[in-house]
Design an enzyme around this catalytic site. Structure first.
Site, PDB file in Angstrom:
ATOM      1  N   GLY A  68     -31.788  20.627  -7.971  1.00 24.67           N
ATOM      2  CA  GLY A  68     -32.852  20.175  -8.857  1.00 24.67           C
ATOM      3  C   GLY A  68     -34.227  20.214  -8.230  1.00 24.67           C
ATOM      4  O   GLY A  68     -35.209  20.568  -8.883  1.00 24.67           O
ATOM      5  N   ASN A 151     -33.280   8.740 -13.518  1.00 23.45           N
ATOM      6  CA  ASN A 151     -32.240   8.523 -12.511  1.00 23.45           C
ATOM      7  C   ASN A 151     -32.093   7.059 -12.095  1.00 23.45           C
ATOM      8  O   ASN A 151     -31.047   6.664 -11.589  1.00 23.45           O
ATOM      9  CB  ASN A 151     -32.516   9.382 -11.271  1.00 23.45           C
ATOM     10  CG  ASN A 151     -33.809   9.006 -10.581  1.00 23.45           C
ATOM     11  OD1 ASN A 151     -34.856   8.909 -11.217  1.00 23.45           O
ATOM     12  ND2 ASN A 151     -33.762   8.805  -9.278  1.00 23.45           N
ATOM     13  N   GLN A 179     -29.553  14.428 -14.630  1.00 20.85           N
ATOM     14  CA  GLN A 179     -28.638  13.308 -14.830  1.00 20.85           C
ATOM     15  C   GLN A 179     -27.782  13.425 -16.093  1.00 20.85           C
ATOM     16  O   GLN A 179     -26.965  12.540 -16.348  1.00 20.85           O
ATOM     17  CB  GLN A 179     -29.435  11.996 -14.881  1.00 20.85           C
ATOM     18  CG  GLN A 179     -30.097  11.612 -13.577  1.00 20.85           C
ATOM     19  CD  GLN A 179     -29.108  11.184 -12.510  1.00 20.85           C
ATOM     20  OE1 GLN A 179     -27.979  10.789 -12.799  1.00 20.85           O
ATOM     21  NE2 GLN A 179     -29.520  11.255 -11.257  1.00 20.85           N
ATOM     22  N   THR A 237     -29.146  35.493  -0.243  1.00 16.65           N
ATOM     23  CA  THR A 237     -27.733  35.651  -0.576  1.00 16.65           C
ATOM     24  C   THR A 237     -27.237  34.469  -1.401  1.00 16.65           C
ATOM     25  O   THR A 237     -27.425  33.316  -1.014  1.00 16.65           O
ATOM     26  CB  THR A 237     -26.896  35.780   0.712  1.00 16.65           C
ATOM     27  OG1 THR A 237     -27.362  36.908   1.463  1.00 16.65           O
ATOM     28  CG2 THR A 237     -25.425  35.954   0.384  1.00 16.65           C
ATOM     29  N   CYS A 323     -36.234   3.708   0.940  1.00 14.72           N
ATOM     30  CA  CYS A 323     -36.579   3.289   2.302  1.00 14.72           C
ATOM     31  C   CYS A 323     -37.434   4.369   2.935  1.00 14.72           C
ATOM     32  O   CYS A 323     -37.009   5.518   3.053  1.00 14.72           O
ATOM     33  CB  CYS A 323     -35.311   3.063   3.111  1.00 14.72           C
ATOM     34  SG  CYS A 323     -35.612   2.346   4.721  1.00 14.72           S
TER      35      CYS A 323
END
Length: 377
Positions: A68, A151, A179, A237, A323
């Site tokens: 994403g 989310n 989501q 690739t 965090c």
């Protein structure tokens, strides 16, 4: 360990793992013309076709990529590049305050390059409305980017209505729909979106694999340079095993989607009933949010301590804050929807999956009650 962090990553399903191992054993590069390469190419394209069928789109509209974040960056930076090449100047981007950082970070970068960026403030519990979007559009708006399901809160946008507002003005519309698969109904064609991004690890596929939907006839420049893979839009690739496993996982997830939705709805209600007597606990997500997510605030409790205590009690969840540099920073999603910084730091997200059981939810509720007592004590 009771795993209740499916919104972060859905554990790889047995079907996906078996498919991955099978395809990973193929020796060829899918771009090679020899038989070993073509065997790999067959698995690659079967995986893409499975994802396309689950999403209801033509397989040729899907670019296989790394997830994403890559897809979001490709859309924002690619559209900006095309606009500047056509108009000779920066344009205008409309997005929201509650987007994932994969959208907000490139939006901030574009702003530093001279782009005008409008960040729509959310309404109640993270909703955006067509009239609000219509007022934000300008003659130089090059792109609208609004997520489908949040989310952190699980809030689901009316993507069809929002995309229709952009379409009236001929403006491309991007939906970060990471989501949604396997839980929420998807209708990319009916919604009228120009771009949509997906990550396989949200539906039980492998990490590091994703898909970017680009509506047929839409020009989108590459933002990385190299070979001609993925129509020249994503050189390098291809991850044959990852794409094949992602397709297998999504086939199973979408086949069980309605059953999964009902199961998750029951689980979340059961969990909320189990924690309802925790003093001061507040529920942040709207009632019609994706049933995958439960967001709760325990005012006065320390979110980091809660997570550590839950982990000691055998429950994996996540904070409503991230965090950074060892300091708990308040979630931009939660503060944008009206929570104070203190309450944002006291917020936890529990997210459920198809394999989650009622007994696990009951045990997690018990653990949260105990963790709250420890944290506040």
């Amino acid at each position: 360990m009771i795993y209740l962090d499916y919104a972060a990553t859905h554990p790889m399903t047995p079907e996906a793992l078996a498919a991955y191992v099978e395809a990973a054993g193929l020796p060829g590069n899918p771009a090679s013309v020899h038989s070993a390469g073509q065997a790999a190419r067959e698995r690659l394209e079967e995986g893409r076709a499975r994802v396309a069928a689950a999403l209801g789109v033509d397989a040729r509209t899907l670019i296989a990529n790394g997830g994403g974040t890559e897809g979001d960056n490709h859309v924002l930076l690619g559209v900006a590049r095309a606009w500047e090449e056509t108009h000779g100047r920066p344009g205008h981007l409309v997005t929201t305050l509650t987007e994932h950082s994969a959208v907000l970070a490139p939006a901030r970068w574009l702003a530093a390059q001279g782009w005008a960026v409008t960040l729509l403030p959310p309404g109640a519990q993270g909703r955006y409305h067509p009239g609000q979007l219509a007022e934000a559009l300008r003659d130089d708006t090059a792109l609208v980017s609004i997520h489908h399901a949040n989310n952190e809160l699980g809030t689901v946008q009316d993507t069809a209505a929002l995309a229709a507002v952009a379409a009236v003005r001929g403006i491309p519309y991007h939906s970060d729909a990471v989501q949604a698969p396997g839980v929420l109904p998807l209708d990319l064609t009916g919604w009228g979106v120009t771009f949509a991004t997906f990550s396989a690890h949200k539906w039980g596929g492998p990490r590091g694999v994703g898909f970017l939907y680009v509506k047929r006839g839409t020009a989108l420049p590459a933002v990385t340079l190299g070979g001609g893979q993925e129509g020249g839009l994503r050189p390098g690739t291809q991850n044959t095993a990852g794409v094949y496993a992602a397709g297998v996982a999504l086939t199973h997830a979408e086949a069980a989607r309605e059953e999964t939705f009902a199961h998750l709805t029951r689980l979340r209600e059961r969990f909320l009933q189990g924690v309802a007597l925790i003093p001061g606990l507040r529920v942040n997500h709207p009632p019609d949010a994706s049933p995958k997510v439960a967001s709760v605030t325990l005012p006065g409790a320390d979110g980091e301590a809660l997570l550590m205590n839950l982990d000691l009690l055998g429950v994996s969840a996540s904070a409503g804050s991230a965090c950074a540099a060892g300091t708990m920073q308040p979630s931009h999603v939660l503060t944008a929807t009206g929570l104070s910084e203190a309450d944002a730091r006291s917020t936890l997200r529990f997210s459920f999956g198809r394999a989650t059981t009622g007994a696990e939810v009951d045990a997690a509720a018990d653990a949260l009650r105990q963790a709250a007592e420890w944290s506040r004590g």
